[in-house]
Structures are given as structure tokens and as C-alpha cells.
Design a protein around this motif. Structure first.
Motif, PDB file in Angstrom:
ATOM      1  N   ASP A  11       0.730  -1.214  -0.170  1.00 21.91           N
ATOM      2  CA  ASP A  11      -0.041  -0.099   0.080  1.00 21.91           C
ATOM      3  C   ASP A  11       0.874   1.240  -0.030  1.00 21.91           C
ATOM      4  N   ALA A  12       1.898   1.284   1.109  1.00 24.62           N
ATOM      5  CA  ALA A  12       2.811   2.344   1.073  1.00 24.62           C
ATOM      6  C   ALA A  12       3.521   2.601  -0.293  1.00 24.62           C
ATOM      7  N   ILE A  13       4.018   1.637  -0.930  1.00 25.41           N
ATOM      8  CA  ILE A  13       4.814   1.672  -2.077  1.00 25.41           C
ATOM      9  C   ILE A  13       3.788   2.274  -3.381  1.00 25.41           C
ATOM     10  N   GLU A  14       2.641   1.772  -3.422  1.00 32.87           N
ATOM     11  CA  GLU A  14       1.623   2.485  -4.184  1.00 32.87           C
ATOM     12  C   GLU A  14       1.429   3.644  -3.997  1.00 32.87           C
ATOM     13  N   GLN A  15       1.254   4.136  -2.875  1.00 30.85           N
ATOM     14  CA  GLN A  15       0.960   5.714  -2.491  1.00 30.85           C
ATOM     15  C   GLN A  15       2.475   6.423  -2.897  1.00 30.85           C
ATOM     16  N   GLN A  16       3.399   5.903  -2.638  1.00 31.86           N
ATOM     17  CA  GLN A  16       4.647   6.707  -3.025  1.00 31.86           C
ATOM     18  C   GLN A  16       4.619   6.918  -4.679  1.00 31.86           C
ATOM     19  N   LYS A  17       4.677   5.661  -5.352  1.00 27.47           N
ATOM     20  CA  LYS A  17       4.673   5.693  -6.934  1.00 27.47           C
ATOM     21  C   LYS A  17       3.625   6.611  -7.292  1.00 27.47           C
ATOM     22  N   ASN A  18       2.659   6.677  -6.822  1.00 23.54           N
ATOM     23  CA  ASN A  18       1.536   7.680  -7.424  1.00 23.54           C
ATOM     24  C   ASN A  18       1.905   9.220  -7.159  1.00 23.54           C
ATOM     25  N   ASN A  19       2.370   9.421  -5.894  1.00 22.79           N
ATOM     26  CA  ASN A  19       3.159  10.740  -5.479  1.00 22.79           C
ATOM     27  C   ASN A  19       4.213  11.155  -6.582  1.00 22.79           C
ATOM     28  N   LEU A  20       5.087  10.117  -6.894  1.00 19.18           N
ATOM     29  CA  LEU A  20       6.333  10.365  -7.589  1.00 19.18           C
ATOM     30  C   LEU A  20       5.801  10.898  -9.078  1.00 19.18           C
ATOM     31  N   ASN A  21       4.859   9.890  -9.564  1.00 21.89           N
ATOM     32  CA  ASN A  21       4.136  10.076 -10.946  1.00 21.89           C
ATOM     33  C   ASN A  21       3.733  11.714 -11.068  1.00 21.89           C
ATOM     34  N   PHE A  22       3.009  11.893  -9.946  1.00 19.60           N
ATOM     35  CA  PHE A  22       2.304  13.433  -9.865  1.00 19.60           C
ATOM     36  C   PHE A  22       3.552  14.360 -10.141  1.00 19.60           C
ATOM     37  N   ILE A  23       4.493  14.148  -9.219  1.00 22.65           N
ATOM     38  CA  ILE A  23       5.616  15.125  -9.738  1.00 22.65           C
ATOM     39  C   ILE A  23       6.189  15.198 -10.706  1.00 22.65           C
ATOM     40  N   GLU A  26      14.430   7.605 -11.313  1.00 19.64           N
ATOM     41  CA  GLU A  26      15.280   6.522 -10.496  1.00 19.64           C
ATOM     42  C   GLU A  26      14.286   6.148  -9.134  1.00 19.64           C
ATOM     43  N   ALA A  27      13.760   6.941  -8.551  1.00 25.04           N
ATOM     44  CA  ALA A  27      12.984   6.877  -7.492  1.00 25.04           C
ATOM     45  C   ALA A  27      11.705   5.596  -7.929  1.00 25.04           C
ATOM     46  N   ILE A  28      11.056   6.055  -9.060  1.00 27.67           N
ATOM     47  CA  ILE A  28       9.939   5.425  -9.449  1.00 27.67           C
ATOM     48  C   ILE A  28      10.334   3.997  -9.734  1.00 27.67           C
ATOM     49  N   LEU A  29      11.542   3.764 -10.673  1.00 25.71           N
ATOM     50  CA  LEU A  29      12.013   2.426 -10.765  1.00 25.71           C
ATOM     51  C   LEU A  29      12.500   1.588  -9.466  1.00 25.71           C
ATOM     52  N   PHE A  30      13.015   2.380  -8.430  1.00 25.55           N
ATOM     53  CA  PHE A  30      13.346   1.677  -7.060  1.00 25.55           C
ATOM     54  C   PHE A  30      12.180   1.244  -6.526  1.00 25.55           C
ATOM     55  N   HIS A  31      10.992   1.930  -6.449  1.00 29.72           N
ATOM     56  CA  HIS A  31       9.614   1.607  -5.808  1.00 29.72           C
ATOM     57  C   HIS A  31       9.181   0.411  -6.788  1.00 29.72           C
TER      58      HIS A  31
END
Length: 118
Positions: free
Chosen positions: A63-75, A97-102
Motif C-alpha cells: 500500500d505504501a509503495i503504491e502511494q509513493q509511486k503515485n506521488n512520484l508520478n504526479f511530481i 530513479e525513485a520510481i524504478l526503485f519503488h
């Protein structure tokens, strides 16, 4: 154990034990039990505590990974609207890079989740 017994065993307040017990009930890690003649609520750990804990842990990570990916995609999408500068390109690369990591983290936890279900 009842809340008073937990309080004594752990040296915590009854309020703290009540809050912790509620959380553990929510995570399905403990259950209420009934004993004849006992008026207070009793609790015991579930038999498959480790399995339930790992399943909950993995689910929360996913759940946390999905939320973080959504935030990074938005940015990342917001940055595309900015003028082309070296700083913007650098930030876009770091976000990518952060998106790939997540995504890699997500794959690992998906595999753990799949393994735990079987």
C-alpha cells in the motif's frame, strides 16, 4: 490475558494496553476469548501469528509503495510542464530513479505476498 494482566506484565498503562489491543485486533493478530466466570475481556495471540503478521506487513508495504509511486508520478508529470533547465532534468532523472526503485520494491513484496498466500 486481560488488560490488567497485560498492564502488569508489560509495565504499561491500561490505556496503552487498550489501544495496543485494539490495534492488534484490527490487524487480526489477537482474538477475544471467553472463559466461564470471567467478566473481563480476555485476549490471546492467534495460532498462526507469524504468518498473519507477515501478511499484514507485506500488505502495508505494498500500500505504501503504491502511494509513493503515485506521488512520484504526479511530481514527474508536474515537472514536465516546467521550462527545460538543467535542474529540472536532474530532478526528473532522480524521480525516475525513485520510481524504478519503488517498482523493484513492489515486485519483491508482490512475490512475498504471493508466497505467503500459498
Amino acid at each position: 490475558m486481560n488488560l490488567d494482566e497485560m498492564k502488569e506484565a508489560l509495565g504499561k498503562s491500561k490505556t496503552a494496553m487498550s489501544n495496543a489491543t485494539r490495534t492488534l485486533l484490527d490487524y487480526n493478530l489477537i482474538e477475544r476469548v471467553w472463559r466461564k466466570g470471567e467478566r473481563k475481556d480476555l485476549y490471546k495471540a492467534k495460532e498462526d501469528l507469524y504468518h498473519k503478521f507477515m501478511k499484514t506487513y507485506v500488505r502495508r508495504w505494498l500500500d505504501a509503495i503504491e502511494q509513493q509511486k503515485n506521488n512520484l508520478n504526479f511530481i514527474e508529470n508536474k515537472l514536465r510542464g516546467l521550462s527545460n533547465s538543467e535542474e529540472r532534468v536532474f530532478i526528473e532523472e532522480k524521480i525516475h530513479e525513485a520510481i524504478l526503485f519503488h517498482k523493484s520494491l513492489e515486485e519483491v513484496f508482490e512475490q512475498l505476498n504471493h508466497h505467503e498466500i500459498e
